[in-house]
Design an enzyme around this catalytic site. Structure first.
Site: not given
Length: 385
Positions: A238, A247, A285
């Site tokens: 990831e 990100e 989340n």
């Protein structure tokens, strides 16, 4: 990721003619000395004491399967003598502390049962004086916080309350050569991630472990190491080898706000992009992870990219509590030996599994095989999804 543990005294005597009274005096002295020098009784050894100073007790000292385990005045009997031999079990009267019906639900009672090596008989005694069943990720708990003799013991979500605190015999297992207690040493961690970003500290990871004490702490040493390797392998994928904290595709940032949630996006439309070891994303989340961890991540999602321990905790939150597009949490996949492939499915299965992106799956599997090699364990079966 985007997801919606005297010698005895020796006495000698010279022969001599002595009177009866002298013999009596000598014998009295000997008996007194022996009494004083005798080792203390072992009644307290192995006791598990908790609420109101009372002990974990097998009802009626009965060793039959299904006997209730309760709180009772400490009395030094075998019904209260527990051993922690390092295999993850707590044993009394030759049997194991067991969660009834293998339940992981709050309120599930505990009992005595034949030792079977199953997940509902695994317990971790933590430095914080919790006794945790890793399969349920719940604590040994005194029902209704009652200190009355005979109160049944159960498992319950860990709260840190007094009815979940215990003084228990320390167990073996783990990694004795590693002061952190984590099955991955700092040297092994550095070997796994030679080019990692300085943000992802080993100390931050170790600090985060307290949030989920069952992680990499269940079953045999092999299972513990396999779970640690599986988590770190997925993290490796990831984050590009623990290089990326956030990100990289900034064009995606505005997409992670679901205004359909009643709490909206108080930090802003573009604030909920992927961050941390599992790339936590989406406002819902951040809300769920923050609520579970007791941190306001909905209002301040930037903490995940500013505090290493918080970042690691969000990764452990997902790993231990979320199934994503899979059918089980990654933690349960490894503890119950469903295989590494099921951890991939739970993290990004809808995009990678069932032939959708075999190169991405292979990236995760290759990292897992490398990490299990560093830890000296077999990777097990069912590596692919």
């Amino acid at each position: 990721m985007s997801w919606s543990a005297r010698p005895a005294r020796r006495f000698s005597f010279r022969r001599a003619a002595v009177g009866r009274s002298l013999i009596t005096a000598v014998l009295t002295a000997i008996l007194s000395a022996l009494f004083v020098a005798a080792p203390p009784a072992h009644a307290a050894d192995g006791q598990i004491s908790g609420l109101a100073g009372k002990c974990v007790d097998v009802a009626g000292a009965n060793s039959a399967n299904g006997t209730a385990v309760q709180l009772y005045d400490c009395n030094g009997t075998n019904a209260q003598r527990w051993s922690n031999s390092g295999d993850g079990t707590l044993r009394a009267l030759g049997k194991c502390l067991d969660v009834v019906d293998r339940s992981t639900a709050d309120g599930a009672a505990v009992q005595l049962w034949d030792c079977a090596g199953s997940a509902n008989q695994q317990w971790v005694v933590t430095a914080a004086h919790d006794i945790v069943n890793p399969a349920a990720n719940k604590c040994l708990d005194v029902r209704e916080n009652s200190s009355a003799n005979g109160t049944r013991l159960q498992i319950w979500t860990c709260t840190g309350a007094a009815n979940q605190k215990w003084n228990a015999p320390a167990g073996g297992g783990g990694n004795p050569g590693n002061p952190s207690g984590f099955v991955v040493s700092e040297a092994q961690f550095n070997q796994m991630f030679p080019g990692r970003n300085g943000f992802y500290t080993y100390s931050g990871l170790v600090a985060a472990l307290s949030a989920y004490p069952g992680f990499a702490n269940s079953g045999s040493d092999t299972v513990k190491k396999q779970e640690a390797a599986a988590f770190l392998a997925n993290v490796n994928h990831e984050t590009g080898g623990l290089v990326y904290v956030v990100e990289q595709n900034t064009a995606n940032y505005p997409h992670y706000c679901d205004w359909g949630q009643p709490y909206g996006c108080p930090a802003g439309q573009s604030a909920y992009y992927g961050r941390g070891p599992i790339q936590l994303s989406w406002n819902f989340n951040y809300k769920a992870a923050g609520d579970a961890l007791g941190i306001d991540l909905l209002g301040n999602p930037w903490r995940v990219e500013q505090d290493s321990a918080v970042a690691w905790k969000t990764g452990l939150w997902y790993w231990n509590t979320q199934s994503g597009p899979g059918t089980m949490t990654p933690h349960n996949a490894m503890v119950n030996q469903a295989g590494f492939g099921q951890t991939i499915r739970s993290i990004n299965g809808s995009l990678e599994c069932d032939g959708r992106n075999p190169a991405q799956v292979q990236s995760r599997v290759s990292a897992y095989q490398r990490f299990t090699g560093i830890l000296g364990v077999s990777p097990g079966n069912n590596l692919y999804c």
